[in-house]
Every structure is written in structure tokens, then in C-alpha cells.
Design a protein around this motif. Structure first.
Motif, PDB file in Angstrom:
ATOM      1  N   GLY A   1       0.836  -1.191   0.000  1.00 53.28           N
ATOM      2  CA  GLY A   1       0.000   0.000   0.000  1.00 53.28           C
ATOM      3  C   GLY A   1       0.877   1.250   0.000  1.00 53.28           C
ATOM      4  O   GLY A   1       1.774   1.385   0.828  1.00 53.28           O
ATOM      5  N   ASP A   2       0.643   2.167  -0.923  1.00 53.55           N
ATOM      6  CA  ASP A   2       1.542   3.313  -1.027  1.00 53.55           C
ATOM      7  C   ASP A   2       1.065   4.494  -0.189  1.00 53.55           C
ATOM      8  O   ASP A   2      -0.130   4.750  -0.060  1.00 53.55           O
ATOM      9  N   VAL A   3       2.023   5.178   0.405  1.00 53.64           N
ATOM     10  CA  VAL A   3       1.793   6.264   1.355  1.00 53.64           C
ATOM     11  C   VAL A   3       2.588   7.488   0.916  1.00 53.64           C
ATOM     12  O   VAL A   3       3.526   7.400   0.131  1.00 53.64           O
ATOM     13  N   GLU A   4       2.219   8.655   1.443  1.00 54.86           N
ATOM     14  CA  GLU A   4       2.930   9.889   1.140  1.00 54.86           C
ATOM     15  C   GLU A   4       4.201   9.985   1.982  1.00 54.86           C
ATOM     16  O   GLU A   4       4.148   9.869   3.213  1.00 54.86           O
ATOM     17  N   LEU A   5       5.326  10.229   1.331  1.00 62.21           N
ATOM     18  CA  LEU A   5       6.586  10.375   2.051  1.00 62.21           C
ATOM     19  C   LEU A   5       6.815  11.794   2.541  1.00 62.21           C
ATOM     20  O   LEU A   5       7.717  12.026   3.351  1.00 62.21           O
ATOM     21  N   GLY A   6       6.019  12.754   2.076  1.00 63.12           N
ATOM     22  CA  GLY A   6       6.233  14.126   2.500  1.00 63.12           C
ATOM     23  C   GLY A   6       7.637  14.587   2.172  1.00 63.12           C
ATOM     24  O   GLY A   6       8.174  14.308   1.094  1.00 63.12           O
ATOM     25  N   SER A   7       8.291  15.255   3.107  1.00 64.84           N
ATOM     26  CA  SER A   7       9.600  15.843   2.835  1.00 64.84           C
ATOM     27  C   SER A   7      10.726  14.831   2.726  1.00 64.84           C
ATOM     28  O   SER A   7      11.857  15.207   2.368  1.00 64.84           O
TER      29      SER A   7
ATOM     30  N   GLY B   1       9.252  13.806   7.373  1.00 63.82           N
ATOM     31  CA  GLY B   1       8.309  14.546   6.557  1.00 63.82           C
ATOM     32  C   GLY B   1       6.931  14.578   7.166  1.00 63.82           C
ATOM     33  O   GLY B   1       6.602  13.788   8.057  1.00 63.82           O
ATOM     34  N   GLY B   2       6.142  15.499   6.670  1.00 65.46           N
ATOM     35  CA  GLY B   2       4.761  15.601   7.119  1.00 65.46           C
ATOM     36  C   GLY B   2       3.906  16.218   6.033  1.00 65.46           C
ATOM     37  O   GLY B   2       4.322  17.162   5.358  1.00 65.46           O
ATOM     38  N   THR B   3       2.723  15.675   5.827  1.00 60.53           N
ATOM     39  CA  THR B   3       1.743  16.238   4.905  1.00 60.53           C
ATOM     40  C   THR B   3       0.455  16.451   5.695  1.00 60.53           C
ATOM     41  O   THR B   3       0.441  16.336   6.920  1.00 60.53           O
TER      42      THR B   3
ATOM     43  N   VAL C   1      15.753   2.265   9.242  1.00 61.00           N
ATOM     44  CA  VAL C   1      14.326   2.196   9.577  1.00 61.00           C
ATOM     45  C   VAL C   1      13.560   3.188   8.715  1.00 61.00           C
ATOM     46  O   VAL C   1      14.017   4.316   8.483  1.00 61.00           O
ATOM     47  N   ALA C   2      12.404   2.760   8.264  1.00 64.57           N
ATOM     48  CA  ALA C   2      11.434   3.658   7.632  1.00 64.57           C
ATOM     49  C   ALA C   2      10.095   3.444   8.322  1.00 64.57           C
ATOM     50  O   ALA C   2       9.678   2.302   8.533  1.00 64.57           O
ATOM     51  N   LEU C   3       9.439   4.539   8.678  1.00 63.86           N
ATOM     52  CA  LEU C   3       8.151   4.461   9.356  1.00 63.86           C
ATOM     53  C   LEU C   3       7.276   5.591   8.826  1.00 63.86           C
ATOM     54  O   LEU C   3       7.667   6.760   8.885  1.00 63.86           O
ATOM     55  N   VAL C   4       6.112   5.229   8.293  1.00 64.39           N
ATOM     56  CA  VAL C   4       5.174   6.218   7.756  1.00 64.39           C
ATOM     57  C   VAL C   4       3.786   5.890   8.264  1.00 64.39           C
ATOM     58  O   VAL C   4       3.313   4.755   8.112  1.00 64.39           O
ATOM     59  N   SER C   5       3.131   6.872   8.869  1.00 62.69           N
ATOM     60  CA  SER C   5       1.790   6.675   9.422  1.00 62.69           C
ATOM     61  C   SER C   5       0.793   7.576   8.716  1.00 62.69           C
ATOM     62  O   SER C   5       1.080   8.740   8.421  1.00 62.69           O
ATOM     63  N   ALA C   6      -0.397   7.016   8.450  1.00 63.37           N
ATOM     64  CA  ALA C   6      -1.489   7.792   7.858  1.00 63.37           C
ATOM     65  C   ALA C   6      -2.206   8.561   8.957  1.00 63.37           C
ATOM     66  O   ALA C   6      -3.385   8.342   9.254  1.00 63.37           O
ATOM     67  N   CYS C   7      -1.464   9.456   9.585  1.00 60.54           N
ATOM     68  CA  CYS C   7      -1.955  10.263  10.698  1.00 60.54           C
ATOM     69  C   CYS C   7      -0.999  11.430  10.843  1.00 60.54           C
ATOM     70  O   CYS C   7       0.214  11.249  10.703  1.00 60.54           O
TER      71      CYS C   7
ATOM     72  N   ARG D   1       0.320  12.885  13.210  1.00 67.41           N
ATOM     73  CA  ARG D   1       1.038  12.916  14.483  1.00 67.41           C
ATOM     74  C   ARG D   1       2.430  12.355  14.254  1.00 67.41           C
ATOM     75  O   ARG D   1       2.605  11.381  13.535  1.00 67.41           O
ATOM     76  N   SER D   2       3.407  12.942  14.874  1.00 71.71           N
ATOM     77  CA  SER D   2       4.798  12.611  14.611  1.00 71.71           C
ATOM     78  C   SER D   2       5.105  11.126  14.807  1.00 71.71           C
ATOM     79  O   SER D   2       4.572  10.474  15.723  1.00 71.71           O
ATOM     80  N   VAL D   3       5.992  10.622  13.970  1.00 72.20           N
ATOM     81  CA  VAL D   3       6.490   9.257  14.112  1.00 72.20           C
ATOM     82  C   VAL D   3       7.983   9.254  14.448  1.00 72.20           C
ATOM     83  O   VAL D   3       8.590   8.184  14.572  1.00 72.20           O
ATOM     84  N   ASP D   4       8.584  10.441  14.598  1.00 73.84           N
ATOM     85  CA  ASP D   4      10.037  10.523  14.742  1.00 73.84           C
ATOM     86  C   ASP D   4      10.554   9.764  15.959  1.00 73.84           C
ATOM     87  O   ASP D   4      11.558   9.041  15.879  1.00 73.84           O
TER      88      ASP D   4
END
Length: 321
Positions: free
Chosen positions: A43-49, A278-280, A297-303, A305-308
Motif C-alpha cells: 500500500g503506497d503512502v505519502e513520504l512528505g519531505s 516529513g509531514g503532509t 528504519v522507515a516508518l510512515v503513518s497515515a496520521c 502525528r509525529s512518528v520521529d
């Protein structure tokens, strides 16, 4: 019911219950893992910055190919007003160009209001409109770093122009195809999102517009998946990705951070990590590698709120294992 992998479960613990849909990838000397919750690993997600990091790779690859010179000026590859023509691509890549964060006429207060109240994509102009707005740009003379989305928009489109193609095609041809990244692409409009595209959601869980746009793509419009991010992390660690010297610091940035071509390097939980986040309107992302310990590590959430913090913990735990 699908059983979460240990990696996805640990990411969920660190993220907390507000994050219901996320993708995660982990690479270590022992192997590579990728998983997703609320979608599947493709499933593809936005990477933002994090897209800026992709643009940095593409710029350094273009230099290696001889398409742009090491000290190339923006005006040599993109039709910009005289005030911008002499800006070096290297200055764009290190946020030292003197350009503002956004293009003139962007009206950040109005767009922020539309984003938070209506969930609208604040980046709605196409590339010709972005270039038309540059007539009113003011370039600061300071050499201090100043984070600029506009700078990376122009960098990516200049590199694409030098290659005789669009930025979306440049990503496809020089990043996705060589690495076999089947889920990594640029959606230049909402109707070009693929069927597996994950819906973005704001802090309250309300679905918002995807950031699918031609002009902003080099600064925030690349999409990817857990499966592809695992491949990309491995390629970053073993430097098999085109333009890998984008990772190498060339200048101080802010605080204890140094910057390469977009990629930041500095201390993170007692590690030296090379990363970008990144953030959108409806995603938060982090991609980072610890080269000393051979982990990423790569972590992207459809929310929104920060994942850093969660990503940093995953990276530190992997390095300690």
C-alpha cells in the motif's frame, strides 16, 4: 484476523493507539523486514519531505552523469527570473539559497486554515503556475541555512529539465526502475493515485486530500510502500542507489546537524544517524540509517502525528540487537 509481525507490533507500541494505519521497514545485517497495519506492505503512502532526500539522490546522480555541472546555476536548466538564475543547485540542496520556505503568493495562513478546517491540499498549482509566481520572489543574502520547500521544488524540476524529462518520470526511471521499486511513484494529480494508495488522515482521524501535485513533487510528493522502503534502505546502506553521495555531509545545518543533499546527519539516541522526516496533511514519515551499525528504519503513518520518536527507538533497538 491477520497476525501482526513482531516489527509491526513493536512499531504500534511505540506509536500509540492514535496511529491505526502505518507502514514500517527495518534492515539490519541479519536481513530485511517490511510490514503494514491498516493496509498491506504494498500500500503506497505519502513520504512528505522525505521526497527531498529522493531529489537529493537524483541531483547527485545527474552530476555523476554529467547532465549538470557540480557548480550548475538554476537558470541554466530552468526558466526562472534573473534574480534566481544565478542560484547554485548545490545551495538549493543544502537550504542555503536564500529562498523563502514557500513560493510568493502562497498565502500560508489561508492555506493552513483550509488544510486544517477543510482538509484541502495546500499545494494546488501546476509547474507553469509555480514558475510564474517567481517574478515576485526575494532572495535573502544571508548564507545561513533556511529550510525551503520552494528551493527543493526548483531543484527537482531543474534536474528533470536537464535530463529532458519530468520529475515524475525521473523518479520512475532513475530510482524506481533500477531498484525494482514497484510501488514508488509521483502522483501529479489526485486522479493518478494508484488503487493501493492509503488515504491520509489528520490528527482527529478525518480523511483529508492527498498531496498529489506536479509542482510540489520534488519537495513532498513521492509515494512509496513498506516493501519498497525496505529495498531503498538497503540500497542507501550499501550505497547501491544512484546518487548515494547525497548522504554524505558537506556543510553544517542547524545545531549539531550536518547536511548533504537534503539528508541530515547527526546524533539521535546516542547514535549517528543519516535521516530525513516529513509531514503532509495526513501523513508523517521518517527514513533513517545508522551506517556504523548497518541498520535502517522507515516508518510512515497515515496520521498527522509525529512518528520521529518511534522511528528513532526502532533504529536504536535494531542497532543494539
Amino acid at each position: 484476523m491477520t497476525t501482526r509481525s513482531a516489527l509491526a507490533a513493536r512499531a504500534g507500541e511505540l506509536l500509540g493507539p492514535r496511529h491505526t494505519t502505518y507502514v514500517v521497514a527495518l534492515v539490519t545485517p541479519a536481513g530485511d523486514e517490511a510490514d503494514a497495519v491498516g493496509t498491506d506492505p504494498h500500500g503506497d503512502v505519502e513520504l512528505g519531505s522525505v521526497s527531498k532526500g529522493v531529489t537529493g539522490l537524483l541531483w547527485r546522480d545527474a552530476v555523476a552523469r554529467g547532465e549538470v555541472s557540480e557548480d550548475a546555476a538554476l537558470g541554466a536548466h530552468l526558466a526562472v527570473p534573473p534574480a534566481l538564475a544565478g542560484i547554485r543547485l548545490s545551495a538549493l540542496a543544502t537550504h542555503t539559497s536564500g529562498l523563502s520556505r514557500l513560493a510568493p503568493g502562497t498565502h500560508p495562513v489561508r492555506r493552513t486554515w483550509e488544510l486544517w478546517r477543510e482538509g484541502r491540499n495546500p499545494y494546488r498549482e501546476d509547474l507553469p503556475e509555480l514558475l510564474r509566481r517567481l517574478d515576485d520572489v526575494k532572495v535573502r543574502t544571508t548564507s545561513k541555512p533556511a529550510y525551503s520547500n520552494l528551493g527543493f521544488q526548483l531543484l527537482g524540476h531543474a534536474v528533470a529539465s536537464a535530463a529532458g524529462t519530468s520529475y515524475a518520470d525521473l523518479v520512475a526511471q532513475r530510482l524506481a526502475a533500477p531498484l525494482g521499486l514497484t510501488d514508488t511513484y509521483v502522483a501529479t494529480s489526485a486522479d493518478r493515485l494508484r488503487p493501493g494508495a492509503v488515504a491520509p488522515r489528520n490528527r482527529s482521524g478525518t480523511e483529508v486530500e492527498a498531496w498529489a501535485n506536479e509542482a510540489v513533487a520534488p519537495a513532498g510528493g513521492v509515494r512509496s510502500s513498506a516493501a519498497d522502503l525496505a529495498v531503498l534502505l538497503r540500497a542507501l546502506l550499501d550505497r547501491s542507489v544512484a546518487g548515494a553521495d547525497a548522504l554524505d555531509p558537506v556543510a553544517p545545518f542547524m545545531g549539531r546537524l550536518q547536511i548533504g543533499a537534503a539528508w541530515l546527519t547527526g546524533p539521535l539516541l546516542r547514535r549517528t544517524v543519516t535521516w530525513h522526516n516529513g509531514g503532509t496533511g495526513g501523513f508523517r514519515s521518517f527514513v533513517g540509517i545508522d551506517r556504523e551499525h548497518g541498520v535502517g528504519v522507515a516508518l510512515v503513518s497515515a496520521c498527522s502525528r509525529s512518528v520521529d520518536g518511534a522511528a528513532a527507538r526502532l533504529l536504536a533497538e535494531a542497532g543494539d540487537a
